[in-house]
Write a protein that holds these residues in place. Structure first.
Motif, PDB file in Angstrom:
ATOM      1  N   ILE A 146       0.841  -1.206   0.000  1.00 35.91           N
ATOM      2  CA  ILE A 146       0.000   0.000   0.000  1.00 35.91           C
ATOM      3  C   ILE A 146       0.870   1.246   0.000  1.00 35.91           C
ATOM      4  N   LYS A 147       1.934   1.227   0.778  1.00 33.51           N
ATOM      5  CA  LYS A 147       2.869   2.363   0.810  1.00 33.51           C
ATOM      6  C   LYS A 147       3.438   2.638  -0.577  1.00 33.51           C
ATOM      7  N   TYR A 148       3.875   1.612  -1.280  1.00 34.86           N
ATOM      8  CA  TYR A 148       4.386   1.811  -2.637  1.00 34.86           C
ATOM      9  C   TYR A 148       3.300   2.361  -3.552  1.00 34.86           C
ATOM     10  N   GLY A 149       2.065   1.895  -3.342  1.00 36.62           N
ATOM     11  CA  GLY A 149       0.964   2.376  -4.169  1.00 36.62           C
ATOM     12  C   GLY A 149       0.686   3.852  -3.959  1.00 36.62           C
ATOM     13  N   LEU A 150       0.641   4.292  -2.717  1.00 33.62           N
ATOM     14  CA  LEU A 150       0.318   5.689  -2.428  1.00 33.62           C
ATOM     15  C   LEU A 150       1.439   6.627  -2.851  1.00 33.62           C
ATOM     16  N   THR A 151       2.671   6.167  -2.777  1.00 37.73           N
ATOM     17  CA  THR A 151       3.794   7.053  -3.081  1.00 37.73           C
ATOM     18  C   THR A 151       4.254   6.989  -4.533  1.00 37.73           C
ATOM     19  N   PHE A 152       4.098   5.828  -5.196  1.00 38.64           N
ATOM     20  CA  PHE A 152       4.664   5.683  -6.542  1.00 38.64           C
ATOM     21  C   PHE A 152       3.702   5.172  -7.606  1.00 38.64           C
ATOM     22  N   ASP A 153       2.790   4.263  -7.254  1.00 37.10           N
ATOM     23  CA  ASP A 153       1.960   3.635  -8.285  1.00 37.10           C
ATOM     24  C   ASP A 153       0.594   3.310  -7.687  1.00 37.10           C
ATOM     25  N   ILE A 154      -0.345   4.226  -7.843  1.00 38.74           N
ATOM     26  CA  ILE A 154      -1.651   4.097  -7.193  1.00 38.74           C
ATOM     27  C   ILE A 154      -2.384   2.844  -7.658  1.00 38.74           C
ATOM     28  N   LYS A 155      -1.981   2.279  -8.791  1.00 44.52           N
ATOM     29  CA  LYS A 155      -2.630   1.045  -9.260  1.00 44.52           C
ATOM     30  C   LYS A 155      -2.461  -0.083  -8.251  1.00 44.52           C
ATOM     31  N   LEU A 156      -1.323  -0.125  -7.569  1.00 45.81           N
ATOM     32  CA  LEU A 156      -1.112  -1.174  -6.562  1.00 45.81           C
ATOM     33  C   LEU A 156      -2.141  -1.052  -5.444  1.00 45.81           C
ATOM     34  N   PHE A 157      -2.357   0.165  -4.978  1.00 53.18           N
ATOM     35  CA  PHE A 157      -3.340   0.398  -3.917  1.00 53.18           C
ATOM     36  C   PHE A 157      -4.741   0.062  -4.406  1.00 53.18           C
ATOM     37  N   ASN A 158      -5.069   0.480  -5.610  1.00 56.66           N
ATOM     38  CA  ASN A 158      -6.399   0.212  -6.144  1.00 56.66           C
ATOM     39  C   ASN A 158      -6.644  -1.283  -6.340  1.00 56.66           C
ATOM     40  N   GLU A 159      -5.610  -2.006  -6.757  1.00 53.70           N
ATOM     41  CA  GLU A 159      -5.759  -3.457  -6.929  1.00 53.70           C
ATOM     42  C   GLU A 159      -6.096  -4.123  -5.610  1.00 53.70           C
ATOM     43  N   ILE A 160      -5.400  -3.708  -4.542  1.00 51.84           N
ATOM     44  CA  ILE A 160      -5.663  -4.268  -3.215  1.00 51.84           C
ATOM     45  C   ILE A 160      -7.060  -3.880  -2.745  1.00 51.84           C
ATOM     46  N   ASN A 161      -7.431  -2.635  -2.951  1.00 51.81           N
ATOM     47  CA  ASN A 161      -8.704  -2.123  -2.447  1.00 51.81           C
ATOM     48  C   ASN A 161      -9.902  -2.671  -3.215  1.00 51.81           C
ATOM     49  N   ASN A 162      -9.728  -2.905  -4.513  1.00 50.54           N
ATOM     50  CA  ASN A 162     -10.865  -3.294  -5.353  1.00 50.54           C
ATOM     51  C   ASN A 162     -11.052  -4.795  -5.485  1.00 50.54           C
ATOM     52  N   ASN A 163     -10.034  -5.559  -5.124  1.00 38.70           N
ATOM     53  CA  ASN A 163     -10.090  -7.000  -5.357  1.00 38.70           C
ATOM     54  C   ASN A 163      -9.745  -7.726  -4.071  1.00 38.70           C
ATOM     55  N   LYS A 164     -10.743  -8.077  -3.296  1.00 35.81           N
ATOM     56  CA  LYS A 164     -10.517  -8.690  -1.992  1.00 35.81           C
ATOM     57  C   LYS A 164      -9.973 -10.118  -2.113  1.00 35.81           C
ATOM     58  N   LYS A 165     -10.133 -10.735  -3.288  1.00 36.39           N
ATOM     59  CA  LYS A 165      -9.604 -12.089  -3.498  1.00 36.39           C
ATOM     60  C   LYS A 165      -8.313 -12.053  -4.308  1.00 36.39           C
ATOM     61  N   LEU A 166      -7.664 -10.911  -4.309  1.00 36.44           N
ATOM     62  CA  LEU A 166      -6.433 -10.736  -5.070  1.00 36.44           C
ATOM     63  C   LEU A 166      -5.360 -11.717  -4.621  1.00 36.44           C
ATOM     64  N   ASP A 167      -4.670 -12.320  -5.569  1.00 30.01           N
ATOM     65  CA  ASP A 167      -3.483 -13.111  -5.260  1.00 30.01           C
ATOM     66  C   ASP A 167      -2.329 -12.129  -5.075  1.00 30.01           C
ATOM     67  N   ILE A 168      -1.945 -11.918  -3.845  1.00 37.81           N
ATOM     68  CA  ILE A 168      -0.967 -10.875  -3.516  1.00 37.81           C
ATOM     69  C   ILE A 168       0.376 -11.133  -4.171  1.00 37.81           C
ATOM     70  N   LYS A 169       0.624 -12.382  -4.579  1.00 39.12           N
ATOM     71  CA  LYS A 169       1.898 -12.695  -5.235  1.00 39.12           C
ATOM     72  C   LYS A 169       2.098 -11.864  -6.496  1.00 39.12           C
ATOM     73  N   ASP A 170       0.980 -11.489  -7.127  1.00 38.24           N
ATOM     74  CA  ASP A 170       1.072 -10.718  -8.367  1.00 38.24           C
ATOM     75  C   ASP A 170       1.689  -9.334  -8.143  1.00 38.24           C
ATOM     76  N   LEU A 171       1.634  -8.831  -6.910  1.00 39.16           N
ATOM     77  CA  LEU A 171       2.117  -7.487  -6.632  1.00 39.16           C
ATOM     78  C   LEU A 171       3.535  -7.457  -6.068  1.00 39.16           C
ATOM     79  N   ILE A 172       4.086  -8.624  -5.767  1.00 36.16           N
ATOM     80  CA  ILE A 172       5.425  -8.666  -5.166  1.00 36.16           C
ATOM     81  C   ILE A 172       6.465  -8.118  -6.133  1.00 36.16           C
ATOM     82  N   TYR A 173       6.418  -8.592  -7.366  1.00 38.42           N
ATOM     83  CA  TYR A 173       7.441  -8.189  -8.338  1.00 38.42           C
ATOM     84  C   TYR A 173       7.442  -6.676  -8.539  1.00 38.42           C
ATOM     85  N   GLU A 174       6.252  -6.079  -8.701  1.00 33.30           N
ATOM     86  CA  GLU A 174       6.180  -4.629  -8.907  1.00 33.30           C
ATOM     87  C   GLU A 174       6.685  -3.871  -7.684  1.00 33.30           C
TER      88      GLU A 174
END
Length: 352
Positions: A181-209
């Motif tokens: 979430i910190k990376y999303g708010l400071t650099f790439d809001i898409k990361l934050f939105n992905e977490i917020n909009n998709n409660k069944k998100l596979d978090i592994k998809d966001l590790i690389y970014e």
């Protein structure tokens, strides 16, 4: 998944990373190998590691107690003594297999043993995968004051294997999510939105970014003289709250991510007060974080103690508390100041 190249070391991903590890260790011809684990990773992660890592070297396992309360000099002394008794020398290698405590403490132990031996980080928690294992920060706590003792030292490589995430509780996954979430708010809001909009998100998809963002920041500013300070968003108030809960006999200790989540709400509020970040965005951040983490139980009676811990933040200069604040999403400002009353107002905003 493509390797990410840091300043002096690679970050390898998934199963093929173990072949990179094996090839590297074979080429270096280390005199001995030590594996640092805690109670949890010995039981849950060590078997997978041994299935995937092949070496002709003998390997000694050093086990420490699990938990932030053991991230201290006493534990370091125990590890140094164990390595000495087991014949470690300057051509030895230390592999850390664990979360943020193991990677922070293990890197510090290796970097100071005989003035420095090689180490490799294999993070096993989401928090350590996206934050602690990458960037070259090592260190330990001084009492309950976070990361007061340490140095910058790079590992030889980092292995990110998301299969270890299956060993974690939902609470630990949420803890690591705070850093994303910190990376999303400071650099790439898409990361934050992905977490917020998709409660069944596979978090592994966001590790690389997340690793890519942190690595780019560290490449630009390896020793936190300028832009790397942005990685402290949420951590100034968050660390003070984390230390207070850790030190209080009446409070249940928070995970790092739970404390940082509170810090991000408070520091978003300060961003509105000091930099005019749109209030609707502050509200959005608060609501999203409360939905993920719930509201942590503390009251205004705790404020004076939290403010006292703020005085010891390692980012302070000349007694002034330094914040990273946001003009808006993906638009940050370093070295901001807030008055004590403004900080208390931010805590009130979190609790409201």
């Amino acid at each position: 998944m493509k390797t990410i190249q840091a300043a002096t070391y690679p970050v390898h991903f998934y199963d093929e990373a173990y072949q990179k590890l094996t090839d590297f260790v074979t080429s270096k011809n280390y005199s001995s190998i030590f594996l640092l684990v805690d109670d949890n990773t010995l039981d849950c992660c060590y078997p997978r590691f041994m299935q995937n890592f092949a070496t002709n070297n003998s390997m000694e396992v050093i086990q420490i107690d699990a938990g932030e309360e053991f991230k201290n000099l006493e534990t370091c002394v125990g590890v140094w003594n164990a390595m000495t008794e087991l014949g470690a020398d300057r051509k030895s290698l230390l592999i850390t297999l664990g979360g943020g405590v193991i990677t922070d403490l293990g890197g510090f132990v290796a970097s100071t043993f005989k003035r420095g031996i090689d180490f490799i980080n294999i993070p096993t928690t989401l928090l350590s995968m996206v934050d602690a294992s990458v960037g070259g920060k090592t260190g330990i706590d001084l009492g309950v004051l976070k990361n007061q003792i340490g140095l910058f030292a790079n590992p030889e490589m980092v292995i990110v294997d998301p299969e270890y995430l299956h060993t974690l509780s939902a609470r630990e996954i949420r803890s690591g999510t705070a850093e994303i979430i910190k990376y999303g708010l400071t650099f790439d809001i898409k990361l934050f939105n992905e977490i917020n909009n998709n409660k069944k998100l596979d978090i592994k998809d966001l590790i690389y970014e997340s690793v890519k963002i942190k690595n780019n920041v560290v490449l630009e500013d390896p020793t936190e003289k300028n832009i790397r300070k942005v990685l402290n968003f949420g951590h100034t108030i968050g660390h003070a709250i984390e230390s207070y809960f850790l030190d209080s006999s009446e409070k249940e200790s928070l995970t790092h991510g739970e404390a940082i989540a509170i810090g991000m709400v408070c520091e978003s509020y300060l961003s509105n007060v000091i930099l005019n970040m749109p209030m609707e965005h502050v509200t959005f951040v608060k609501n999203a974080i409360l939905e993920i983490y719930g509201k942590i139980d503390f009251t205004s009676d705790d404020y004076s103690s939290i403010m006292e811990y703020l005085k010891h933040d390692k980012k302070n200069v000349n007694g002034e508390v330094n914040f990273v604040l946001l003009n808006d999403y993906e638009n940050f400002q370093l070295d901001c100041r807030a008055t004590p009353n403004e900080i208390i107002d931010s805590l009130n905003y979190y609790l409201a």
